[in-house]
Scaffold this active site. Sequence first.
Site, PDB file in Angstrom:
ATOM      1  N   ASN A  21     -10.270  -2.961   2.642  1.00 26.56           N
ATOM      2  CA  ASN A  21      -9.966  -2.962   1.208  1.00 26.56           C
ATOM      3  C   ASN A  21     -11.257  -2.756   0.416  1.00 26.56           C
ATOM      4  O   ASN A  21     -12.342  -2.787   0.990  1.00 26.56           O
ATOM      5  CB  ASN A  21      -9.353  -4.301   0.790  1.00 26.56           C
ATOM      6  CG  ASN A  21      -7.871  -4.400   1.128  1.00 26.56           C
ATOM      7  OD1 ASN A  21      -7.190  -3.400   1.334  1.00 26.56           O
ATOM      8  ND2 ASN A  21      -7.372  -5.617   1.176  1.00 26.56           N
ATOM      9  N   HIS A  36       0.828  -1.220   0.000  1.00 26.30           N
ATOM     10  CA  HIS A  36       0.000   0.000   0.000  1.00 26.30           C
ATOM     11  C   HIS A  36       0.861   1.270   0.000  1.00 26.30           C
ATOM     12  O   HIS A  36       0.512   2.274   0.624  1.00 26.30           O
ATOM     13  CB  HIS A  36      -0.942   0.032   1.211  1.00 26.30           C
ATOM     14  CG  HIS A  36      -1.943  -1.086   1.234  1.00 26.30           C
ATOM     15  ND1 HIS A  36      -3.212  -0.966   0.728  1.00 26.30           N
ATOM     16  CD2 HIS A  36      -1.852  -2.361   1.693  1.00 26.30           C
ATOM     17  CE1 HIS A  36      -3.872  -2.103   0.883  1.00 26.30           C
ATOM     18  NE2 HIS A  36      -3.066  -2.970   1.462  1.00 26.30           N
ATOM     19  N   HIS A  91      -3.613   0.940  12.267  1.00 28.03           N
ATOM     20  CA  HIS A  91      -3.334  -0.289  13.025  1.00 28.03           C
ATOM     21  C   HIS A  91      -4.666  -0.963  13.361  1.00 28.03           C
ATOM     22  O   HIS A  91      -5.549  -0.317  13.958  1.00 28.03           O
ATOM     23  CB  HIS A  91      -2.563   0.092  14.293  1.00 28.03           C
ATOM     24  CG  HIS A  91      -2.251  -1.062  15.193  1.00 28.03           C
ATOM     25  ND1 HIS A  91      -2.304  -2.379  14.797  1.00 28.03           N
ATOM     26  CD2 HIS A  91      -1.854  -1.084  16.497  1.00 28.03           C
ATOM     27  CE1 HIS A  91      -1.967  -3.154  15.806  1.00 28.03           C
ATOM     28  NE2 HIS A  91      -1.693  -2.398  16.848  1.00 28.03           N
ATOM     29  N   TYR A 102       0.895  -4.284  12.141  1.00 27.74           N
ATOM     30  CA  TYR A 102       0.739  -2.847  11.876  1.00 27.74           C
ATOM     31  C   TYR A 102       1.527  -1.980  12.845  1.00 27.74           C
ATOM     32  O   TYR A 102       2.062  -0.941  12.468  1.00 27.74           O
ATOM     33  CB  TYR A 102      -0.748  -2.454  11.869  1.00 27.74           C
ATOM     34  CG  TYR A 102      -1.430  -2.975  10.632  1.00 27.74           C
ATOM     35  CD1 TYR A 102      -1.740  -4.327  10.510  1.00 27.74           C
ATOM     36  CD2 TYR A 102      -1.717  -2.153   9.561  1.00 27.74           C
ATOM     37  CE1 TYR A 102      -2.332  -4.831   9.363  1.00 27.74           C
ATOM     38  CE2 TYR A 102      -2.314  -2.649   8.411  1.00 27.74           C
ATOM     39  CZ  TYR A 102      -2.617  -3.984   8.322  1.00 27.74           C
ATOM     40  OH  TYR A 102      -3.180  -4.480   7.185  1.00 27.74           O
TER      41      TYR A 102
HETATM   42 FE1  HDD Z   1      -2.462  -4.835   5.527  1.00 21.32          FE
HETATM   43  C1  HDD Z   1      -1.023  -1.792   5.173  1.00 21.32           C
HETATM   44  C2  HDD Z   1      -5.460  -3.564   4.373  1.00 21.32           C
HETATM   45  C3  HDD Z   1      -3.823  -7.985   5.546  1.00 21.32           C
HETATM   46  C4  HDD Z   1       0.332  -6.005   6.982  1.00 21.32           C
HETATM   47  N1  HDD Z   1      -3.109  -3.036   4.879  1.00 21.32           N
HETATM   48  C5  HDD Z   1      -2.354  -1.897   4.822  1.00 21.32           C
HETATM   49  C6  HDD Z   1      -3.159  -0.818   4.334  1.00 21.32           C
HETATM   50  C7  HDD Z   1      -4.406  -1.319   4.106  1.00 21.32           C
HETATM   51  C8  HDD Z   1      -4.377  -2.713   4.453  1.00 21.32           C
HETATM   52  C9  HDD Z   1      -5.601  -0.553   3.575  1.00 21.32           C
HETATM   53  C10 HDD Z   1      -2.673   0.596   4.093  1.00 21.32           C
HETATM   54  C11 HDD Z   1      -2.871   1.444   5.309  1.00 21.32           C
HETATM   55  C12 HDD Z   1      -2.438   2.864   5.013  1.00 21.32           C
HETATM   56  O1  HDD Z   1      -3.072   3.498   4.151  1.00 21.32           O
HETATM   57  O2  HDD Z   1      -1.473   3.284   5.629  1.00 21.32           O
HETATM   58  N2  HDD Z   1      -4.260  -5.630   4.981  1.00 21.32           N
HETATM   59  C13 HDD Z   1      -5.383  -4.926   4.636  1.00 21.32           C
HETATM   60  C14 HDD Z   1      -6.517  -5.823   4.587  1.00 21.32           C
HETATM   61  C15 HDD Z   1      -6.053  -7.074   4.907  1.00 21.32           C
HETATM   62  C16 HDD Z   1      -4.629  -6.944   5.165  1.00 21.32           C
HETATM   63  C17 HDD Z   1      -7.938  -5.410   4.273  1.00 21.32           C
HETATM   64  C18 HDD Z   1      -6.783  -8.360   5.020  1.00 21.32           C
HETATM   65  C19 HDD Z   1      -8.043  -8.459   5.300  1.00 21.32           C
HETATM   66  N3  HDD Z   1      -1.840  -6.664   6.113  1.00 21.32           N
HETATM   67  C20 HDD Z   1      -2.558  -7.833   6.069  1.00 21.32           C
HETATM   68  C21 HDD Z   1      -1.805  -8.892   6.709  1.00 21.32           C
HETATM   69  C22 HDD Z   1      -0.624  -8.333   7.140  1.00 21.32           C
HETATM   70  C23 HDD Z   1      -0.673  -6.929   6.747  1.00 21.32           C
HETATM   71  C24 HDD Z   1      -2.282 -10.324   6.859  1.00 21.32           C
HETATM   72  C25 HDD Z   1       0.523  -8.954   7.871  1.00 21.32           C
HETATM   73  C26 HDD Z   1       0.461 -10.029   8.581  1.00 21.32           C
HETATM   74  N4  HDD Z   1      -0.631  -4.047   5.939  1.00 21.32           N
HETATM   75  C27 HDD Z   1       0.354  -4.708   6.592  1.00 21.32           C
HETATM   76  C28 HDD Z   1       1.548  -3.828   6.901  1.00 21.32           C
HETATM   77  C29 HDD Z   1       1.095  -2.445   6.353  1.00 21.32           C
HETATM   78  C30 HDD Z   1      -0.264  -2.768   5.752  1.00 21.32           C
HETATM   79  C31 HDD Z   1       2.852  -4.320   6.469  1.00 21.32           C
HETATM   80  C32 HDD Z   1       2.038  -1.705   5.432  1.00 21.32           C
HETATM   81  C33 HDD Z   1       2.080  -0.297   5.945  1.00 21.32           C
HETATM   82  C34 HDD Z   1       1.332  -0.318   7.179  1.00 21.32           C
HETATM   83  O3  HDD Z   1       0.873  -1.558   7.431  1.00 21.32           O
HETATM   84  O4  HDD Z   1       1.157   0.617   7.925  1.00 21.32           O
HETATM   85  O5  HDD Z   1       1.744  -3.795   8.278  1.00 21.32           O
END
Ligand code: HDD
Length: 686
Positions: free
Chosen positions: A146, A74, A338, A361
């Site tokens: 999402n 993202h 988060h 997060y």
């Molecule tokens: Fe995630 C970012 C949505 C599963 C780990 N995720 C991130 C963002 C969104 C989502 C919208 C962007 C947030 C922003 O604008 O800063 N993610 C989802 C959805 C998931 C999902 C709807 C499943 C239903 N994500 C998911 C899993 C993991 C992560 C299973 C790790 C185990 N996601 C992350 C992250 C991010 C992230 C690496 C990257 C930047 C952040 O968190 O702040 O932690």
Amino acid sequence: MATPGKDAADSTGSATRELSQTGSFLTTAQGLRLPDTDHSLKAGERGPSLLEDFHLREKITHFDHERIPERVVHARGAAAHGVFEAYGTAESVTRAAFLRAGERTDVFVRFSTVLGSRGSADTVRDTRGFAVKFYTGEGTFDLVGNNIPVFFIQDGIKFPDIIHAGKPHPDVEIPQAQSAHDTFWDFVSLHTEATHHVMWNMSDRGIPRSYRTMEGFGVHTFRLVNADGETNLVKFHWKPVAGVHSLVWEEAQIAAGVDPDFHRRDLADGITAGVPLEFELGIQVMPDDGTETFEDIDLLDPTKLVPEELAPVQLIGKLTLDRNPVNYFAETEQVAFHTGHLVPGIEVTNDPLMQARLFSYLDTQLTRLGGPNFAQLPINAPHCPVNDMLRDGMHQQAVPTGIAPYRPNSLDDGLPEVAGAGDGGYVQTARPVSGFTVRENPVSFGDHFTQPAMFYRSLSAVEQAHIVEAFTFELGKVFEQKIKERQLTVLANVDADLCAQVAAGLGLPAPSGTPVEDVPVSAALSQVVVEPGPIAGRKIGVIADDGSDLAGIRKLRTAAEKLGAQVLVIAPHGGTLGKGRSVLPIDRSILTARSIEFDAVLVAAGTAPDTDIKTVLLLQEAYRHLKALGAWGDGGRLLQAVGVDLDGPGVLAGDVVAKAFIDDLVTALGLHRVWDRADAVMASAV
Ligand code: HDD
């Protein structure tokens, strides 16, 4: 006892200090006024720069460190501020104070793509993030969702794997922001639980028209708790007031090159034009009867949705996004969402994907934002009092008073106190946990094909054709034959007809599978509308020249603006049309105009039928992309000259810009595309 510097946060950052750009003298970071910032201090006009030039060193050092690591997923996003107003209809299921009737809560929403880097294009085929930060009086609640209601994997431990597969190949870092490559299809074809999410990605949902026209989903099942301690299992939905609309694939591809900022521009421009983005928040409520299952659907499996026909979406509030960020980095880049930012009345479940997210997060912000104090950044600071015992660390900005940041203490009057549920404390509902430690999924997670089949069969013929086209395109970009063949065997278990069509497109034999034949359909999954919706945020291009009916254009503009739509004048040159008091500014010269920007294209009366190649391209693309076309007066000559049948579907005509002509245009825009033209487009050369 509140921690100084943490209580009164301003999410715009405007309260921090006056900026040099606002008129006062330029200074160093220490406040020293500067006489010059264009010349380094040198030993003579032609001599070397001097080490003692502290301004040169501060300026360059700061610049060298301006970038922070982009989000691992993202990375590309755009955001807006707004407000959420609760209808009060959720009060029976949750005690969350911000959902009480009439309650207004500040929000910051960041939309994003998943796979691409921060500088990649907006309109690529991908999932879109829809992350909402509610600054509630009880603490910040983040709904990190999402635009697709299901996910690729059932257990968060696989998240690095799916992302490694989707990101560019590690050797050459190609392709950027796309799933059309070998590693993605290798993973998902070997990993059939991804099939449902992949079906959504290959559908029109993978290429939204704008953030304004996207649905959002919390994906997981949450546990909501009301004032009496009763619990229900709930899925969150965002319903766009503007309707759910998508691009067509060729349009998305052109936009990625012509205007990589297509979605973020639409977001910012819409807000600037006074047309806010609006979404209603809804919940599907399922009984928390101990089974965590509803109508045979395992509610802990994030690859499954609950059809709206089985659990209707009940609307509980409205989100309005009406303010652009002041500074992209300070707000959109530094915002930290988060899934563990929760408020009383909203709790998590044992969904194994959600459980891993609860770790990830917080962890990721430590690297991205450089330490544990990111909650003090203006955009992340809660809009309610903060009274924590967290101390020190990188980038600490608070100056805590008191000497006893521990509990119990007798030195700071025993404060802070802990809050029970009656004082607004977050007291988790006790839930039974038992079993052996295992690395296994429940059997109910094993069905990977019924819901993908339900999705496919719930769509209209034209939406299904787009899915076929998308699979054929993406697999056509895969080099390894065995991956294509394996993905065809996956599709054979979803729908034989879908598999046969994709196989034909790839020039491969269609394998046989055992698709579930008797799946229910859910009309709510299709986004083809039959009733015209609102047209706020839509753009109408009007081709005109020096001989055109400018009064007609003005009339059209007034009518469109009343409905929140914009009229943009396209002419052979820049500047203005007409003379004296009737002068009309030109919004786009034909050189800077491209069809993707417009939801409908009209030709004004009096416009010469000049078949300049750019005009022809613009009209042909709009025709191919199933957009409304039209002309008034003799403007139809130009449409005819490029081969558009004036009596064909979605081609509007009128002698003048009168009510009937405007009504037809509004209806056509409200239906989004001229679906009736789809067959003719496939068959014609235009
Ligand atoms: Fe995630 C970012 C949505 C599963 C780990 N995720 C991130 C963002 C969104 C989502 C919208 C962007 C947030 C922003 O604008 O800063 N993610 C989802 C959805 C998931 C999902 C709807 C499943 C239903 N994500 C998911 C899993 C993991 C992560 C299973 C790790 C185990 N996601 C992350 C992250 C991010 C992230 C690496 C990257 C930047 C952040 O968190 O702040 O932690």
